[in-house]
Design a protein around this motif. Sequence first.
Motif, PDB file in Angstrom:
ATOM      1  N   LEU A  30       0.825  -1.202   0.000  1.00 49.67           N
ATOM      2  CA  LEU A  30       0.000   0.000   0.000  1.00 49.67           C
ATOM      3  C   LEU A  30       0.860   1.253   0.000  1.00 49.67           C
ATOM      4  O   LEU A  30       0.612   2.191  -0.774  1.00 49.67           O
ATOM      5  N   LEU A  31       1.898   1.296   0.851  1.00 52.44           N
ATOM      6  CA  LEU A  31       2.766   2.469   0.929  1.00 52.44           C
ATOM      7  C   LEU A  31       3.527   2.673  -0.374  1.00 52.44           C
ATOM      8  O   LEU A  31       3.687   3.806  -0.850  1.00 52.44           O
ATOM      9  N   ARG A  32       3.980   1.577  -0.976  1.00 48.26           N
ATOM     10  CA  ARG A  32       4.676   1.675  -2.253  1.00 48.26           C
ATOM     11  C   ARG A  32       3.746   2.241  -3.326  1.00 48.26           C
ATOM     12  O   ARG A  32       4.145   3.076  -4.144  1.00 48.26           O
ATOM     13  N   GLU A  33       2.489   1.794  -3.297  1.00 49.93           N
ATOM     14  CA  GLU A  33       1.510   2.286  -4.263  1.00 49.93           C
ATOM     15  C   GLU A  33       1.214   3.776  -4.047  1.00 49.93           C
ATOM     16  O   GLU A  33       1.040   4.533  -5.010  1.00 49.93           O
ATOM     17  N   ILE A  34       1.209   4.210  -2.791  1.00 49.15           N
ATOM     18  CA  ILE A  34       0.985   5.629  -2.489  1.00 49.15           C
ATOM     19  C   ILE A  34       2.097   6.476  -3.090  1.00 49.15           C
ATOM     20  O   ILE A  34       1.847   7.501  -3.731  1.00 49.15           O
ATOM     21  N   HIS A  35       3.358   6.060  -2.874  1.00 46.37           N
ATOM     22  CA  HIS A  35       4.487   6.802  -3.456  1.00 46.37           C
ATOM     23  C   HIS A  35       4.395   6.832  -4.977  1.00 46.37           C
ATOM     24  O   HIS A  35       4.676   7.857  -5.611  1.00 46.37           O
ATOM     25  N   HIS A  36       3.991   5.706  -5.560  1.00 48.69           N
ATOM     26  CA  HIS A  36       3.868   5.625  -7.015  1.00 48.69           C
ATOM     27  C   HIS A  36       2.798   6.592  -7.524  1.00 48.69           C
ATOM     28  O   HIS A  36       3.000   7.299  -8.522  1.00 48.69           O
ATOM     29  N   ARG A  37       1.681   6.660  -6.825  1.00 51.04           N
ATOM     30  CA  ARG A  37       0.585   7.540  -7.261  1.00 51.04           C
ATOM     31  C   ARG A  37       0.935   9.011  -7.064  1.00 51.04           C
ATOM     32  O   ARG A  37       0.593   9.845  -7.898  1.00 51.04           O
ATOM     33  N   ILE A  38       1.621   9.320  -5.964  1.00 48.00           N
ATOM     34  CA  ILE A  38       2.053  10.710  -5.753  1.00 48.00           C
ATOM     35  C   ILE A  38       2.995  11.133  -6.872  1.00 48.00           C
ATOM     36  O   ILE A  38       2.882  12.223  -7.425  1.00 48.00           O
ATOM     37  N   LYS A  39       3.945  10.250  -7.191  1.00 46.95           N
ATOM     38  CA  LYS A  39       4.888  10.544  -8.277  1.00 46.95           C
ATOM     39  C   LYS A  39       4.137  10.784  -9.579  1.00 46.95           C
ATOM     40  O   LYS A  39       4.406  11.752 -10.306  1.00 46.95           O
ATOM     41  N   ASN A  40       3.181   9.913  -9.893  1.00 38.40           N
ATOM     42  CA  ASN A  40       2.404  10.065 -11.123  1.00 38.40           C
ATOM     43  C   ASN A  40       1.590  11.355 -11.131  1.00 38.40           C
ATOM     44  O   ASN A  40       1.503  12.045 -12.150  1.00 38.40           O
ATOM     45  N   LEU A  82      11.709   6.434  -3.504  1.00 35.09           N
ATOM     46  CA  LEU A  82      11.092   5.671  -2.421  1.00 35.09           C
ATOM     47  C   LEU A  82      10.308   4.485  -2.969  1.00 35.09           C
ATOM     48  O   LEU A  82      10.306   3.399  -2.387  1.00 35.09           O
ATOM     49  N   TYR A  83       9.648   4.687  -4.096  1.00 34.66           N
ATOM     50  CA  TYR A  83       8.882   3.610  -4.725  1.00 34.66           C
ATOM     51  C   TYR A  83       9.790   2.461  -5.147  1.00 34.66           C
ATOM     52  O   TYR A  83       9.434   1.287  -5.014  1.00 34.66           O
ATOM     53  N   ARG A  84      11.000   2.797  -5.622  1.00 37.34           N
ATOM     54  CA  ARG A  84      11.930   1.771  -6.099  1.00 37.34           C
ATOM     55  C   ARG A  84      12.765   1.161  -4.971  1.00 37.34           C
ATOM     56  O   ARG A  84      13.377   0.121  -5.148  1.00 37.34           O
TER      57      ARG A  84
END
Length: 237
Positions: A30-40, A82-84
């Motif tokens: 979930l946290l990884r997905e949050i970072h990914h969505r913020i980046k996007n 952070l996502y990676r």
Amino acid sequence: RINETLQTQISERKRAEEQIKASLQEKEVLLREIHHRIKNNLQVISSLLSLQAGYIKDRQILKMFVESQMRIKSMSLIHEQLYRSKDLARIDFSKYVQELTDNLMRSYRMVSSLIKFNIDVDHIFLGIDTAIPCGLIINELVSNSLKHAFPGGREGEISITLHDSDEASAEDPPSLVLTVSDNGIGFPENLDFRSTESLGLQLVTILVEQIEGTIELSRVNGTQFKITFKELKRKGI
């Protein structure tokens, strides 16, 4: 009967451990997905600014749009790293600084071929609350050097360093010292960077206060900004 009770306790403990492990894995995803969505989302904002800039004729306003894009990119890079990363709470700041300066060189491609970057950043990991302000500070100060330090197509160097200070104890973690400097024409003697009309330098002053740091300016052999701070800790941690 004792053996049965012990076996039951071991089984229950294993189930509890498996449940905790599964819960942690779910939270990590979930946290990884949050970072990914913020980046996007930040990239979408940057793209919208780029599209809008295509309709702008005023050079000064266009410049403001481009600078806003670079600020957004500096934040996006942190969430991307952070996502990676295996560590979803802290980033390798030395790696981040290299990516940030590469991005700035591409953005200022007309002058970057004449400018050499010297990066000397310790292998320091910073939490997001400190990393984002520090990234923005570097973005502003390096951009300022690229725009003003080397007029008329001069060649030059920009240096970025980040080290632990020598003052530390078991109870008190070391301060971090960030410097951004150039060997250009120098910062104007009659200009106070804390009260300038430059949005970038105003932002630097605000961000230094945000990380509870101090900032000093040296005009010897060009321009050097020295920021001393400690990593911010979240309340309750």
